[in-house]
Design an enzyme around this catalytic site. Structure first.
Site, PDB file in Angstrom:
ATOM      1  N   GLY A 143       0.852  -1.196   0.000  1.00  0.00           N
ATOM      2  CA  GLY A 143       0.000   0.000   0.000  1.00  0.00           C
ATOM      3  C   GLY A 143       0.881   1.235   0.000  1.00  0.00           C
ATOM      4  N   ARG A 144       0.322   2.339   0.533  1.00  0.00           N
ATOM      5  CA  ARG A 144       1.059   3.612   0.505  1.00  0.00           C
ATOM      6  C   ARG A 144       2.409   3.516   1.222  1.00  0.00           C
ATOM      7  NH1 ARG A 144      -4.512   6.068   1.430  1.00  0.00           N
ATOM      8  NH2 ARG A 144      -4.365   4.785   3.263  1.00  0.00           N
ATOM      9  N   ILE A 145       2.396   2.982   2.452  1.00  0.00           N
ATOM     10  CA  ILE A 145       3.641   2.977   3.232  1.00  0.00           C
ATOM     11  C   ILE A 145       4.594   1.913   2.694  1.00  0.00           C
ATOM     12  CG2 ILE A 145       4.645   2.714   5.537  1.00  0.00           C
ATOM     13  CD1 ILE A 145       1.953   3.787   6.665  1.00  0.00           C
TER      14      ILE A 145
ATOM     15  N   THR B  76       6.316  -2.230  11.050  1.00  0.00           N
ATOM     16  CA  THR B  76       5.847  -0.881  11.429  1.00  0.00           C
ATOM     17  C   THR B  76       4.324  -0.808  11.283  1.00  0.00           C
ATOM     18  OG1 THR B  76       6.278  -0.139   9.168  1.00  0.00           O
ATOM     19  CG2 THR B  76       7.973   0.368  10.815  1.00  0.00           C
ATOM     20  N   SER B  77       3.655  -1.980  11.189  1.00  0.00           N
ATOM     21  CA  SER B  77       2.201  -1.942  10.962  1.00  0.00           C
ATOM     22  C   SER B  77       1.457  -2.063  12.295  1.00  0.00           C
ATOM     23  CB  SER B  77       1.790  -3.021   9.961  1.00  0.00           C
ATOM     24  OG  SER B  77       2.104  -4.322  10.454  1.00  0.00           O
ATOM     25  N   ARG B  78       1.199  -3.275  12.729  1.00  0.00           N
ATOM     26  CA  ARG B  78       0.585  -3.501  14.035  1.00  0.00           C
ATOM     27  C   ARG B  78       1.217  -4.738  14.643  1.00  0.00           C
ATOM     28  NH1 ARG B  78      -0.819   0.985  13.737  1.00  0.00           N
ATOM     29  NH2 ARG B  78      -2.931   1.853  13.813  1.00  0.00           N
TER      30      ARG B  78
ATOM     31  N   GLU C 282       1.260  -2.683  23.712  1.00  0.00           N
ATOM     32  CA  GLU C 282       2.208  -1.574  23.714  1.00  0.00           C
ATOM     33  C   GLU C 282       2.021  -0.794  25.016  1.00  0.00           C
ATOM     34  OE1 GLU C 282       1.574   0.629  20.111  1.00  0.00           O
ATOM     35  OE2 GLU C 282       2.555  -0.903  18.911  1.00  0.00           O
TER      36      GLU C 282
ATOM     37  N   HIS D 154       6.635   2.809  19.041  1.00  0.00           N
ATOM     38  CA  HIS D 154       5.602   3.150  18.044  1.00  0.00           C
ATOM     39  C   HIS D 154       5.734   4.617  17.594  1.00  0.00           C
ATOM     40  CE1 HIS D 154       1.344   1.913  16.566  1.00  0.00           C
ATOM     41  NE2 HIS D 154       1.909   2.759  15.728  1.00  0.00           N
TER      42      HIS D 154
HETATM   43  C1  GLV Z   1      -0.146   4.626  13.628  1.00  0.00           C
HETATM   44  O1  GLV Z   1       0.192   3.519  13.877  1.00  0.00           O
HETATM   45  C2  GLV Z   1      -1.193   4.921  12.715  1.00  0.00           C
HETATM   46  O2  GLV Z   1      -1.965   4.012  12.345  1.00  0.00           O
HETATM   47  O3  GLV Z   1      -1.311   6.090  12.325  1.00  0.00           O
END
Ligand code: GLV
Length: 323
Positions: free
Chosen positions: A159-161, A239-241, A270, A289
């Site tokens: 996706g975007r990221i 870096t997602s969840r 977290e 995070h």
């Molecule tokens: C951070 O994790 C977000 O979803 O913006």
């Protein structure tokens, strides 16, 4: 009788400029704590509200919608991910839900690349050895890590990221790109990307970066079987969840050295307790995070969040609707 201002429960202090804009239009109650409101405080805080400005640490479910009451029009999440919100319940009740996409893509992609480099080159453990006075001399075989140039990058969820991470690593380090995704993607600058199954991606990649939403299908996606497919020299970045990885399986996998190392900006929960094995393993780097944590990004997120709320209160389409 003057018409009453709409009421908003804001679950944390966010950058002030845009909050002030909201305060001019609405009667805002801002949770003062550094920690999220407890469940009881959240349920009490939303009572009678027309809008809620929530964070990912606030679970916005049927009980919260019920506690707010039928006048609730909009929930604006200060995040791009909305796994903390029951979207089906919101739709059933006619409550609009907004998020903050796009503005955090670059900041989050930068953190993914930073984690990838840090894990590959052992920055945390080697830096700690300096701080602790353990470093004695330049060592020919000390702190050896792995190279990035020309290696294979696997992006789970282009996706975007995911695409922004791929652009950085394909353009900057000449990496070969594999991705797994529900559909074929044609992305400018990433035309050579090859779509493969998740299992193929894990088996072939030197670096794997996770960018998938957390849903019932993706919870625990990276489990013991899949971790065992990874190369013993591979690096895993998330870096997602946190919930996308089976963390107990990751502990065992990192102890066994396959994958070689991990860099996590997200965990479940977290924060993790400080004595959790992932926190103490030398081949795992964990950040608090901070994917979107730059001044400009958090400000841009606040702007969208407030725009979403004001539109929702006015019964207009949100600037960034989630559904
Ligand atoms: C951070 O994790 C977000 O979803 O913006």
């Amino acid at each position: 009788m003057p018409e009453r201002l709409p009421r908003i429960f804001v679950t944390r202090q966010i950058p002030p400029t845009h909050l002030q804009r909201l305060q001019r239009e609405a009667d805002c109650v801002i949770w003062p704590g550094q920690l999220p409101p407890s469940r009881a405080d959240l349920l009490a805080g939303v009572a009678g509200c027309d809008g809620i400005l929530s964070l990912i640490s606030d679970r916005i479910d049927a009980a919260v919608f019920e506690a707010a009451g039928p006048q609730l029009k909009v929930v604006s999440n200060y995040a791009v991910g909305v796994n903390n919100i029951d979207l089906a319940e919101a739709a059933r009740r006619g409550v609009a839900v907004g998020n903050t996409p796009d503005v955090l893509t670059d900041a989050t992609a930068d953190i993914a690349v930073a984690l990838l480099l840090a894990a590959a080159r052992r920055l945390q453990a080697s830096g700690d050895s300096v701080r602790q006075g353990e470093w004695k001399t330049w060592e020919p075989t000390g702190w050896l890590g792995c190279d990035l140039v020309g290696r294979t990058l696997g992006i789970v969820g282009l996706g975007r990221i995911g695409a922004a991470v791929a652009r950085r690593l394909v353009g900057g380090w000449g990496m070969r790109l594999l991705y797994s995704s529900r559909s074929d993607k044609r992305i400018e600058g990433l035309e050579t990307a090859r779509r493969v199954t998740l299992d193929e991606l894990l088996a072939e990649s030197d670096f794997v970066s996770l960018h998938t939403d957390l849903t019932e299908e993706t919870r625990g996606l990276i489990d013991a079987r899949r971790l065992a497919l990874m190369k013993p020299t591979a690096v895993l970045v998330n870096t997602s969840r946190g919930g996308v990885i089976d963390q107990s399986a990751l502990v065992e996998a990192l102890r066994g050295g396959r994958p070689l190392a991990a860099g996590l900006d997200v965990t479940d929960p977290e924060p993790l307790p400080p004595d959790h094995p992932l926190v103490t393993l030398p081949n795992c780097i964990i950040l608090p995070h901070i994917g979107s944590a730059t001044v400009a990004t958090r400000d841009a997120m606040a702007e969208i969040c407030v725009d979403n709320l004001l539109a929702g209160l006015a019964g207009q389409p949100l600037r960034c609707p989630c559904s």
